[in-house]
Design an enzyme around this catalytic site. Structure first.
Site, PDB file in Angstrom:
ATOM      1  N   GLU A  69       0.820  -1.204   0.000  1.00 20.06           N
ATOM      2  CA  GLU A  69       0.000   0.000   0.000  1.00 20.06           C
ATOM      3  C   GLU A  69       0.862   1.265   0.000  1.00 20.06           C
ATOM      4  OE1 GLU A  69      -3.183  -0.145  -0.513  1.00 20.06           O
ATOM      5  OE2 GLU A  69      -3.149  -2.330  -0.417  1.00 20.06           O
ATOM      6  N   ASP A 150       3.974  -3.961  -5.987  1.00 19.73           N
ATOM      7  CA  ASP A 150       4.663  -5.207  -5.603  1.00 19.73           C
ATOM      8  C   ASP A 150       6.171  -5.057  -5.761  1.00 19.73           C
ATOM      9  OD1 ASP A 150       2.320  -6.461  -4.957  1.00 19.73           O
ATOM     10  OD2 ASP A 150       2.222  -7.743  -6.729  1.00 19.73           O
TER      11      ASP A 150
END
Length: 202
Positions: A69, A150
């Site tokens: 996040e 990611d």
């Protein structure tokens, strides 16, 4: 206070990400879904963790999920999504304004002159393929944003913990692990679990 809070704050400091508060949302009474999100703007960032997430994942896995996040925030994905949404809505209302005033649109539906209700109905039919194309483009951007977030996790050495967390979350949500590639292309805003694992390990 405790191990989890310390781990989150340590990672935030390491990545120079300002956090004002960390909250736990009592979601287990309503759902088994594990989730976490950020709220707030600028320096007023707040982290909200579902209690189900804390129950299902280890401290390292939770930090990896939050790192993902944070990756979104570092790449300004929220701002980019807002811009994309505004442009899509601008296009929508531009075409709507054109269609509502032309008699030929109503005549195509069997009426003699432009009518708000008839022209709006025709617009809905004409805009459907445009909306589908915009949705596909939005999903393509969204999947790229997920890969970038990611990659941020991977850069900070938390990829194994994120893979472990994603597996647990997918198992809990009963996610389809092998959807058809066309279904992913048209409908998925996130890459599949398999695609994300391959990218994290590459």
């Amino acid at each position: 206070e405790g191990e989890l809070r310390d781990a989150i704050q340590n990672f935030a400091e390491k990545t120079n990400f300002k956090i004002q508060d960390i909250y736990v949302l009592d979601s287990s009474k309503r759902s088994t879904k594990a989730n976490a999100y950020f709220t707030g703007f600028g320096k007023k960032k707040r982290i909200v963790l579902y209690d189900t997430l804390i129950q299902q994942l280890t401290t390292e896995e939770i930090v990896a999920v939050l790192a993902h996040e944070i990756g979104h925030c570092k790449h300004r994905h929220t701002l980019k999504n807002v811009v994309i949404s505004l442009l899509s809505n601008l296009l929508l209302f531009f075409f709507l304004g054109l269609v509502l005033k032309y008699d030929v649109v109503a005549q195509a539906a069997g009426c003699s002159h432009a009518s708000f209700h008839i022209n709006l109905l025709v617009f809905g039919m004409l805009y459907t393929p445009v909306s589908m194309l915009l949705g596909i483009c939005s999903n393509v951007f969204s999947r790229q944003f997920e890969y970038q977030a990611d990659a941020f996790v991977k850069t900070h050495g938390n990829s194994d913990d994120l893979i472990s967390a994603l597996k647990k979350i997918s198992a809990q949500a009963l996610s389809n692990l092998q959807p058809h590639p066309l279904s992913v292309f048209f409908n998925y805003s996130h890459p599949t679990l398999y695609q994300r694992i391959i990218a994290l390990k590459s």
